[in-house]
Design an enzyme around this catalytic site. Structure first.
Site, PDB file in Angstrom:
ATOM      1  N   ASP A  81      -8.799   3.265   7.255  1.00 41.49           N
ATOM      2  CA  ASP A  81      -7.732   2.324   6.904  1.00 41.49           C
ATOM      3  C   ASP A  81      -6.692   2.282   8.028  1.00 41.49           C
ATOM      4  OD1 ASP A  81      -6.300   0.621   5.198  1.00 41.49           O
ATOM      5  OD2 ASP A  81      -5.209   2.282   4.260  1.00 41.49           O
ATOM      6  N   ASP A 103      -6.217  -2.215  13.276  1.00 38.14           N
ATOM      7  CA  ASP A 103      -4.987  -2.933  12.937  1.00 38.14           C
ATOM      8  C   ASP A 103      -4.166  -3.158  14.196  1.00 38.14           C
ATOM      9  OD1 ASP A 103      -2.696  -4.012  12.039  1.00 38.14           O
ATOM     10  OD2 ASP A 103      -2.230  -2.449  10.571  1.00 38.14           O
ATOM     11  N   GLU A 133      -6.945  -7.421  11.203  1.00 39.50           N
ATOM     12  CA  GLU A 133      -5.808  -7.983  10.453  1.00 39.50           C
ATOM     13  C   GLU A 133      -5.104  -9.048  11.269  1.00 39.50           C
ATOM     14  OE1 GLU A 133      -3.305  -5.258   8.284  1.00 39.50           O
ATOM     15  OE2 GLU A 133      -1.547  -6.558   8.480  1.00 39.50           O
ATOM     16  N   HIS A 210      -4.360  -6.330   1.395  1.00 40.18           N
ATOM     17  CA  HIS A 210      -3.654  -5.039   1.470  1.00 40.18           C
ATOM     18  C   HIS A 210      -2.444  -5.089   0.545  1.00 40.18           C
ATOM     19  CE1 HIS A 210      -5.383  -2.921   5.113  1.00 40.18           C
ATOM     20  NE2 HIS A 210      -6.093  -4.023   5.021  1.00 40.18           N
TER      21      HIS A 210
HETATM   22  P1  13P Z   1      -0.283  -0.298  -1.577  1.00 37.42           P
HETATM   23  O1  13P Z   1       0.850   0.378  -0.890  1.00 37.42           O
HETATM   24  O2  13P Z   1       0.194  -1.542  -2.283  1.00 37.42           O
HETATM   25  O3  13P Z   1      -1.030   0.575  -2.477  1.00 37.42           O
HETATM   26  O4  13P Z   1      -1.297  -0.809  -0.443  1.00 37.42           O
HETATM   27  C1  13P Z   1      -2.240   0.075   0.107  1.00 37.42           C
HETATM   28  C2  13P Z   1      -2.913  -0.470   1.313  1.00 37.42           C
HETATM   29  O5  13P Z   1      -2.823  -1.639   1.647  1.00 37.42           O
HETATM   30  C3  13P Z   1      -3.727   0.461   2.096  1.00 37.42           C
HETATM   31  O6  13P Z   1      -4.231  -0.117   3.262  1.00 37.42           O
HETATM   32  O1  G3H Z   2      -1.408   1.195   4.085  1.00 42.52           O
HETATM   33  C1  G3H Z   2      -1.231   2.397   4.151  1.00 42.52           C
HETATM   34  C2  G3H Z   2      -1.857   3.290   3.160  1.00 42.52           C
HETATM   35  O2  G3H Z   2      -1.146   3.248   1.957  1.00 42.52           O
HETATM   36  C3  G3H Z   2      -2.017   4.666   3.722  1.00 42.52           C
HETATM   37  O3  G3H Z   2      -0.791   5.321   3.779  1.00 42.52           O
HETATM   38  O4  G3H Z   2      -0.696   6.063   6.157  1.00 42.52           O
HETATM   39  O5  G3H Z   2       0.724   7.153   4.381  1.00 42.52           O
HETATM   40  O6  G3H Z   2      -1.751   7.531   4.451  1.00 42.52           O
HETATM   41  P1  G3H Z   2      -0.625   6.619   4.757  1.00 42.52           P
HETATM   42 ZN    ZN Z   3      -2.868  -1.585   4.126  1.00 39.85          ZN
END
Ligand code: 13P
Ligand code: G3H
Ligand code: ZN
Length: 316
Positions: A81, A103, A133, A210
């Site tokens: 992610d 990203d 993205e 997202h």
């Molecule tokens: P939320 O903060 O709304 O849960 O979104 C998570 C996200 O987009 C992770 O990439």
């Molecule tokens: O979009 C971000 C996700 O919620 C992951 O969050 O980078 O704090 O693990 P993090």
């Molecule tokens: Zn995200």
């Protein structure tokens, strides 16, 4: 069974969205697998850069491989992610990930395409899919006028050109959501009009949403009653997920809501049991509550009860 993200997208496109859930630890991992099996849903496990460095990236890999053995019926993909270029290459080289997200949305249009293209070339050489993205997510503040806020949304015509030139396999679009527990501070909801225009230009192409946590008000209330301070927290109406799925959204990212479950369970537990200093009683409650939360979310996404159909597709 770890499957390809692309295969999950093919099964879901236009019908339902796959839940993409972030995990950081053992308790989330257990609850995630249990909740998806309880609701008979395929899913995507997301690992962020922060999650990879929270303990060690190899720990998470080990946890997921073990969960695959403990829950052999599960069908899921493993996804990086919000990766930067270096982290994408590390995940591609590891051979463990089904897909990576590059990203580079903070870069200008051409630089975003150039970086994404490099990652796509490296990933495709190893059969790994790439999410990119375009547009900028983020909280819309009250003092920002609508036109300024709109400027951050994904431009549908640019989306078409971006996909063609970058070769990415799915595209995260900014349609009004933001990360975290304080969304829509400007009072706006999801821009389905933008989504519709993107789908017209990219028919059949998987889109990603997202910032899709719902931030349930009951959860926020309980956290605040147990000593928390989350004032004005709000999120995406989960009843909009199926509409988004019909417009090409195949992956919906949810992290914050899971963190809220964790916070509520632990705050309430230690308030009710001030004498406790054992981590397992609240951990046990959390795993079950997280599983319940995942199962409920999958019903909203439309992915619940699709497991057998998706399994047949993946086994062909
Ligand atoms: P939320 O903060 O709304 O849960 O979104 C998570 C996200 O987009 C992770 O990439
Ligand atoms: O979009 C971000 C996700 O919620 C992951 O969050 O980078 O704090 O693990 P993090
Ligand atoms: Zn995200």
């Amino acid at each position: 069974m770890i499957v390809s993200t692309k295969e999950l997208f093919k099964a879901a496109y236009g019908k339902f969205a796959i839940g993409a859930y972030n995990i950081n630890n053992l308790e989330q991992c257990m609850g995630l697998f249990k909740g998806n099996l309880d609701s008979q849903a395929p899913f995507i496990i997301q690992i962020s850069k922060g999650a990879r460095s929270y303990t060690h990236k190899t720990m998470l890999e080990g946890l997921i491989r073990s969960a695959d053995k403990v829950f052999p019926e599960a069908i899921f993909a493993v996804h990086l992610d919000h990766g930067d270029e270096e982290t994408c290459y590390d995940c591609i080289e590891s051979g463990f990930y089904s897909s990576v997200m590059i990203d580079a949305s903070h870069e200008d249009f051409d630089t975003n395409i150039a970086i994404t293209r490099r990652v796509v070339d490296a990933a495709h050489a190893k059969g790994i899919a790439v999410e990119a993205e375009l547009g900028q997510l983020g909280g819309v503040e009250e003092h920002v006028s609508v036109s300024e806020a709109d400027a951050k949304l994904t431009d549908p015509e640019q989306a078409r050109e971006f996909v063609e030139r970058s070769g990415c396999d799915s595209l995260a679009c900014a349609i009004g959501t933001s990360h975290g527990a304080f969304k829509f501070s400007g009072g706006q909801g999801l821009h389905f009009d933008v989504l519709e225009e993107i789908q017209k230009r990219l028919p059949g192409f998987p889109l990603v949403m997202h910032g899709s946590s719902s931030v349930p008000q009951e959860e926020v209330k309980r956290i605040n009653q147990a000593g928390g301070s989350l004032k004005g927290a709000k999120g995406v109406d989960a009843d909009q997920f199926k509409g988004a799925a019909r417009l090409g959204v195949t992956k919906i990212n949810i992290d914050t809501d899971g963190r809220l479950v964790w916070t509520r369970v632990h705050r309430e537990h230690f308030l009710e049991h001030p004498e406790n200093f054992d981590l397992r009683p609240p951990g046990k409650v959390f795993m079950q509550e997280y599983a319940n939360f995942i199962a409920d979310k999958n019903r909203k996404l439309g992915s619940a009860n699709t497991l057998e159909e998706v399994r047949k597709r993946c086994q062909k």
